[in-house]
Design a protein around this motif. Structure first.
Motif, PDB file in Angstrom:
ATOM      1  N   LEU A   7     -26.155 -16.853  29.109  1.00  0.00           N
ATOM      2  CA  LEU A   7     -25.827 -18.273  29.020  1.00  0.00           C
ATOM      3  C   LEU A   7     -24.379 -18.512  29.420  1.00  0.00           C
ATOM      4  O   LEU A   7     -24.050 -19.535  30.041  1.00  0.00           O
ATOM      5  CB  LEU A   7     -26.087 -18.768  27.594  1.00  0.00           C
ATOM      6  CG  LEU A   7     -25.990 -20.271  27.361  1.00  0.00           C
ATOM      7  CD1 LEU A   7     -26.973 -21.015  28.256  1.00  0.00           C
ATOM      8  CD2 LEU A   7     -26.274 -20.595  25.892  1.00  0.00           C
ATOM      9  N   MET A   8     -23.485 -17.568  29.091  1.00  0.00           N
ATOM     10  CA  MET A   8     -22.075 -17.713  29.465  1.00  0.00           C
ATOM     11  C   MET A   8     -21.920 -17.715  30.979  1.00  0.00           C
ATOM     12  O   MET A   8     -21.158 -18.527  31.543  1.00  0.00           O
ATOM     13  CB  MET A   8     -21.247 -16.567  28.866  1.00  0.00           C
ATOM     14  CG  MET A   8     -19.780 -16.596  29.269  1.00  0.00           C
ATOM     15  SD  MET A   8     -18.950 -18.132  28.779  1.00  0.00           S
ATOM     16  CE  MET A   8     -18.800 -17.840  27.012  1.00  0.00           C
ATOM     17  N   ALA A   9     -22.660 -16.838  31.670  1.00  0.00           N
ATOM     18  CA  ALA A   9     -22.572 -16.796  33.129  1.00  0.00           C
ATOM     19  C   ALA A   9     -23.058 -18.107  33.739  1.00  0.00           C
ATOM     20  O   ALA A   9     -22.453 -18.642  34.673  1.00  0.00           O
ATOM     21  CB  ALA A   9     -23.382 -15.618  33.665  1.00  0.00           C
ATOM     22  N   LEU A  43     -22.986 -12.702  38.111  1.00  0.00           N
ATOM     23  CA  LEU A  43     -24.178 -13.517  38.361  1.00  0.00           C
ATOM     24  C   LEU A  43     -24.652 -13.339  39.802  1.00  0.00           C
ATOM     25  O   LEU A  43     -25.860 -13.215  40.068  1.00  0.00           O
ATOM     26  CB  LEU A  43     -23.859 -14.988  38.074  1.00  0.00           C
ATOM     27  CG  LEU A  43     -24.999 -16.000  38.232  1.00  0.00           C
ATOM     28  CD1 LEU A  43     -26.165 -15.666  37.320  1.00  0.00           C
ATOM     29  CD2 LEU A  43     -24.488 -17.413  37.939  1.00  0.00           C
ATOM     30  N   GLU A  44     -23.711 -13.323  40.741  1.00  0.00           N
ATOM     31  CA  GLU A  44     -24.081 -13.122  42.144  1.00  0.00           C
ATOM     32  C   GLU A  44     -24.701 -11.750  42.364  1.00  0.00           C
ATOM     33  O   GLU A  44     -25.660 -11.597  43.146  1.00  0.00           O
ATOM     34  CB  GLU A  44     -22.851 -13.315  43.033  1.00  0.00           C
ATOM     35  CG  GLU A  44     -22.378 -14.768  43.110  1.00  0.00           C
ATOM     36  CD  GLU A  44     -21.126 -14.937  43.934  1.00  0.00           C
ATOM     37  OE1 GLU A  44     -21.003 -15.968  44.632  1.00  0.00           O
ATOM     38  OE2 GLU A  44     -20.245 -14.042  43.869  1.00  0.00           O
ATOM     39  N   ALA A  45     -24.172 -10.743  41.667  1.00  0.00           N
ATOM     40  CA  ALA A  45     -24.737  -9.397  41.788  1.00  0.00           C
ATOM     41  C   ALA A  45     -26.156  -9.353  41.235  1.00  0.00           C
ATOM     42  O   ALA A  45     -27.053  -8.723  41.814  1.00  0.00           O
ATOM     43  CB  ALA A  45     -23.843  -8.396  41.056  1.00  0.00           C
ATOM     44  N   LEU A  46     -26.372 -10.035  40.104  1.00  0.00           N
ATOM     45  CA  LEU A  46     -27.707 -10.068  39.503  1.00  0.00           C
ATOM     46  C   LEU A  46     -28.700 -10.768  40.418  1.00  0.00           C
ATOM     47  O   LEU A  46     -29.848 -10.320  40.573  1.00  0.00           O
ATOM     48  CB  LEU A  46     -27.632 -10.781  38.148  1.00  0.00           C
ATOM     49  CG  LEU A  46     -28.963 -10.986  37.414  1.00  0.00           C
ATOM     50  CD1 LEU A  46     -29.536  -9.643  36.950  1.00  0.00           C
ATOM     51  CD2 LEU A  46     -28.784 -11.917  36.215  1.00  0.00           C
ATOM     52  N   LEU A  47     -28.270 -11.867  41.029  1.00  0.00           N
ATOM     53  CA  LEU A  47     -29.158 -12.662  41.882  1.00  0.00           C
ATOM     54  C   LEU A  47     -29.297 -12.092  43.294  1.00  0.00           C
ATOM     55  O   LEU A  47     -30.235 -12.444  44.019  1.00  0.00           O
ATOM     56  CB  LEU A  47     -28.638 -14.102  41.967  1.00  0.00           C
ATOM     57  CG  LEU A  47     -28.595 -14.877  40.645  1.00  0.00           C
ATOM     58  CD1 LEU A  47     -27.914 -16.229  40.848  1.00  0.00           C
ATOM     59  CD2 LEU A  47     -29.991 -15.078  40.079  1.00  0.00           C
TER      60      LEU A  47
END
Length: 307
Positions: A7-9, A43-47
């Motif tokens: 949620l923070m990201a 977040l970009e790495a996760l997505l």
């Protein structure tokens, strides 16, 4: 299963997209700029895709980032509202945001709404209007009362009111004639044909074939010149058609609840008792995932019992 970001990201992403700046996002989130930047990189790495183009003038969302932000922002607003409702109302009421067809809201819902407010003081009902179907994915609305065909994939629908239309004209256009028990003109077929052919027929943009269907039911379709049928002015709203009839601009097909006030004031008169009912109707529609909202459920129970 795709892992969900924190949620923070998501909050850092939302604030960064809103301000087009990591620095301003950090100030609002009470974090350091480095912490916000770290959350975005994670977040970009996760997505597996870039969300921003970093420029000297500020941040710019990539096409993928903009599409993602539209959905994330909507979800975050829903979470904020759900939390606020629970904190303030402990699950017994809350805020209900409804989008309602304009003429339906003005002439049918508002005169009856005191009953709901009296019965449910724990609910704050916010109303707005919208032309065309409501996109619940990108709007803050919990539900909508729309003139439509009913349920669609992902949308629940409860039928509230049919659309029954009768012809009305300005009192000055109406011929002298006896009245029916309902107070409308009792005209012969020849008199009715003369009246309808002698004034413009006001058209509805939302029900474009209304006059054609009404004339068929009245057995007057063959007596009506096609050029006259198509020559009348076209209005988007029933309220416009009502005011057009009051002003003597033509004969309008109106629901009785829209015409009632002007009839009582002597401004317009019902041309005959015959009504045509549209296949579409007014429905309360809402996303399936909203069906458990307490405020929405109570409003639905109330409106289904109103006549």
């Amino acid at each position: 299963m795709t892992p969900l970001p924190s949620l923070m990201a998501l909050r850092c992403f939302d604030l960064s997209a809103s301000h087009a700046s990591f620095t301003k996002a950090a100030l609002e989130a009470n974090l350091t700029q480095g912490a916000v930047s770290h959350q975005i990189l994670g977040l970009e790495a996760l997505l597996g895709t870039s969300l921003f183009v970093r420029k000297r003038a500020g941040l710019q969302l990539t096409p993928a980032g903009r599409a993602y932000w539209v959905e994330v922002a909507t979800a975050l607003r829903q979470l904020e509202r759900a939390t606020q409702n629970l904190v303030l109302n402990k699950g017994v009421g809350g805020v209900l945001n409804l989008c309602v067809a304009s003429s339906f809201a003005t002439y049918w819902l508002m005169p009856r709404l005191a009953g709901f407010v009296s019965a449910h003081p724990e609910i704050t009902l916010n109303l707005s209007t919208h032309i065309g179907p409501v996109d619940f994915a990108t709007s803050p609305h919990d539900g909508a009362i729309e003139f439509c065909e009913g349920a669609q994939p992902g949308l629940c629908a409860r039928r509230i009111l049919p659309l029954e239309l009768r012809p009305y004209c300005a009192a000055g256009l109406a011929p002298k004639a006896r009245r029916t028990p309902a107070g409308r003109l009792a005209l012969s077929k020849a008199q009715l044909t003369k009246l309808l052919c002698g004034a413009p027929l006001i058209q509805h943009s939302t029900v474009p074939l209304a006059w054609e269907r009404w004339l068929q039911e009245a057995g007057l379709d063959l007596a009506m010149p096609s050029l006259h049928l198509s020559a009348g002015p076209r209005y988007d709203l029933l309220s416009m058609a009502l005011n057009g009839a009051i002003a003597g601009l033509g004969i309008a097909l109106l629901p009785d609840y829209v015409a009632a006030g002007a009839v009582e004031a002597g401004q317009i008169v019902g041309v005959c008792d015959l009504a045509w009912t549209s296949q579409k109707a007014y429905y309360l529609r809402y996303p399936q995932w909203k069906s458990e909202l307490v405020a929405l459920s109570r409003f639905q129970q109330w409106i289904e019992g109103v006549r």
